[in-house]
Scaffold this active site. Structure first.
Site, mmCIF file in Angstrom:
data_model
loop_
_atom_site.group_PDB
_atom_site.id
_atom_site.type_symbol
_atom_site.label_atom_id
_atom_site.label_comp_id
_atom_site.label_asym_id
_atom_site.label_seq_id
_atom_site.Cartn_x
_atom_site.Cartn_y
_atom_site.Cartn_z
ATOM 1 N N GLU A 1 15.676 74.628 27.982
ATOM 2 C CA GLU A 1 17.049 73.996 27.324
ATOM 3 C C GLU A 1 17.726 74.194 26.732
ATOM 4 O OE1 GLU A 1 14.459 70.130 29.425
ATOM 5 O OE2 GLU A 1 15.522 70.638 30.596
ATOM 6 N N CYS B 1 14.881 61.191 30.628
ATOM 7 C CA CYS B 1 15.443 62.818 30.239
ATOM 8 C C CYS B 1 15.582 63.288 31.949
ATOM 9 C CB CYS B 1 14.363 63.874 30.177
ATOM 10 S SG CYS B 1 13.695 63.657 28.915
HETATM 11 C C1 LIG Z 1 14.427 67.054 29.169
HETATM 12 C C2 LIG Z 1 14.334 67.225 30.137
HETATM 13 C C3 LIG Z 1 12.597 67.872 30.219
HETATM 14 C C4 LIG Z 1 15.034 68.042 31.058
HETATM 15 C C5 LIG Z 1 14.256 67.625 32.651
HETATM 16 O O1 LIG Z 1 13.664 66.089 32.874
HETATM 17 P P1 LIG Z 1 13.314 65.535 34.370
HETATM 18 O O2 LIG Z 1 12.472 66.395 34.169
HETATM 19 O O3 LIG Z 1 12.975 63.856 33.780
HETATM 20 O O4 LIG Z 1 14.346 65.574 35.050
HETATM 21 P P2 LIG Z 1 15.029 64.789 36.558
HETATM 22 O O5 LIG Z 1 13.720 64.893 37.500
HETATM 23 O O6 LIG Z 1 14.813 63.330 36.020
HETATM 24 O O7 LIG Z 1 16.499 64.716 37.077
HETATM 25 MG MG LIG Z 2 13.833 62.671 34.537
HETATM 26 MN MN LIG Z 3 15.011 71.691 32.902
#
Ligand SMILES: C=C(C)CCOP(=O)(O)OP(=O)(O)O
Ligand SMILES: [Mg+2]
Ligand SMILES: [Mn+2]
Length: 175
Positions: free
Chosen positions: A112, A65
Site C-alpha cells: 500500500e 483503516c
Molecule cells: C492500512 C490498511 C490495512 C488499509 C486497509 O484497511 P482494512 O483492511 O481495514 O480495509 P477495510 O476492510 O476496512 O476496507
Molecule cells: Mg478497516
Molecule cells: Mn490494502
C-alpha cells in the site's frame, strides 16, 4: 463484495482499478488510508480488528483503516469509514504517506501507499462487530514496549508506521 481499489505506481500515479481480493492476492500497490485518533490526554485509540476480517483478524491496530474510493474525496471516505467501523465522527488531518509491503498469511499481501491522518476526540467508540471487536486507549510512551513484548498481537502496518507517527507528533508540537 465488489470493492474497487485504486492501483498506483510508487509516485502515486493512478494505474487502474482492481477488486479488493485480487489486489491483495497479487500484492499490487494500491492506495490506502490509516487514521489515528487521540484523546485529549494524547492517548491513541486502538482498534482490535474483528476475527473475520479478510486479513489481520483479531489484531490490534490504529483507530481506522480502509481504501480510498475512486472518484470520492478521501476526506468523505474517511468520515464514512470512521462512522462505519468505530461509530465516531471526528475531523481528521493529513500527515504523511508511506509505502509498505507485508505478507499477512492466508496468501494475502498488503502493498500500500498509505496516507496517514490524525484526529482528536474524546468520543467513545460504538463498534461495528463485523469490523472491530474491541478498543482501548494507549499512550505512545507505552505502545512501543507493548508491541515489543507481544508483536504477534499487532498489525504489520502499525508496527511499520509507528516510528513515523511518533516523529510526526513531535514535529507538529515543535512547529
Ligand atoms: C492500512 C490498511 C490495512 C488499509 C486497509 O484497511 P482494512 O483492511 O481495514 O480495509 P477495510 O476492510 O476496512 O476496507
Ligand atoms: Mg478497516
Ligand atoms: Mn490494502
Amino acid at each position: 463484495m465488489n470493492e474497487l481499489l485504486i492501483l498506483v505506481d510508487e509516485h502515486d500515479n493512478e494505474i487502474g482499478l482492481m477488486e479488493k481480493m485480487p489486489a491483495h492476492l497479487s500484492g499490487r500497490l494500491h492506495r490506502a488510508f490509516s487514521v489515528f485518533i487521540f484523546n485529549s490526554k494524547e492517548e491513541l485509540l486502538l482498534q482490535q480488528r474483528a476475527d473475520n476480517k479478510y486479513h489481520s483478524g483479531g489484531l490490534w491496530t490504529n483507530t481506522c483503516c480502509s481504501h480510498p474510493i475512486d472518484g470520492e474525496d478521501i476526506n468523505v471516505t474517511i468520515k464514512k469509514r470512521l462512522k462505519e467501523e468505530m461509530g465516531m465522527e471526528c475531523e481528521t488531518e493529513y500527515q504523511f504517506s508511506f509505502v509498505y509491503k507485508a505478507s499477512l498469511g492466508n496468501g494475502l499481501i498488503e502493498h500500500e501507499l498509505d496516507r496517514v491522518f490524525f484526529g482528536t476526540s474524546d468520543e467513545k467508540p460504538v463498534l461495528n462487530p463485523s469490523e472491530a471487536k474491541d478498543w482501548k486507549y494507549i499512550s505512545l510512551d507505552d505502545l512501543p514496549a507493548a508491541i515489543k513484548s507481544h508483536p504477534e498481537d499487532f498489525s504489520a502496518w502499525l508496527k511499520i508506521c509507528l516510528p513515523k507517527v511518533i516523529s510526526k507528533i513531535k514535529e507538529n508540537k515543535s512547529a
